[in-house]
Design a protein around this motif. Sequence first.
Motif: not given
Length: 115
Positions: A76-105
């Motif tokens: 139950n794990t998701v990954y994000l591999q980021m390469s060639e990163m740019k200054p505009e990629d700077t942010a707070l990154y949130y994981c998201n899960l949608v289960l039926g009509t429920s959304v989790y962060w």
Amino acid sequence: QVQLVESGGGLVQPGGSLGLSCAASGRFFRQYVMGWYRQAPGKQRELVATFTFGGLPTYADSVKGRFTISRDNDKNTVYLQMSEMKPEDTALYYCNLVLGTSVYWGQGTQVTVSS
């Protein structure tokens, strides 16, 4: 109840690479999807990458060709591999899960691209 725990954020130089992971805990009796969003200071939260209910990865235009989303269904794990990163990629990154009509962060993990 679903809980999401993110890890892997940090500081990276422009052009560098960084990986994020998000593990979901809880009881899943229905199909769900997981993905990544980000929010930069003064901006709205935006989609980075996610899986559709059909299992296909979807990316924001700004990260296509640079970021790769993957998952391990057994963990139950998701990954994000980021390469060639740019200054505009700077942010707070949130994981998201949608289960039926429920959304989790997740709580968010900071990614900073700077020299």
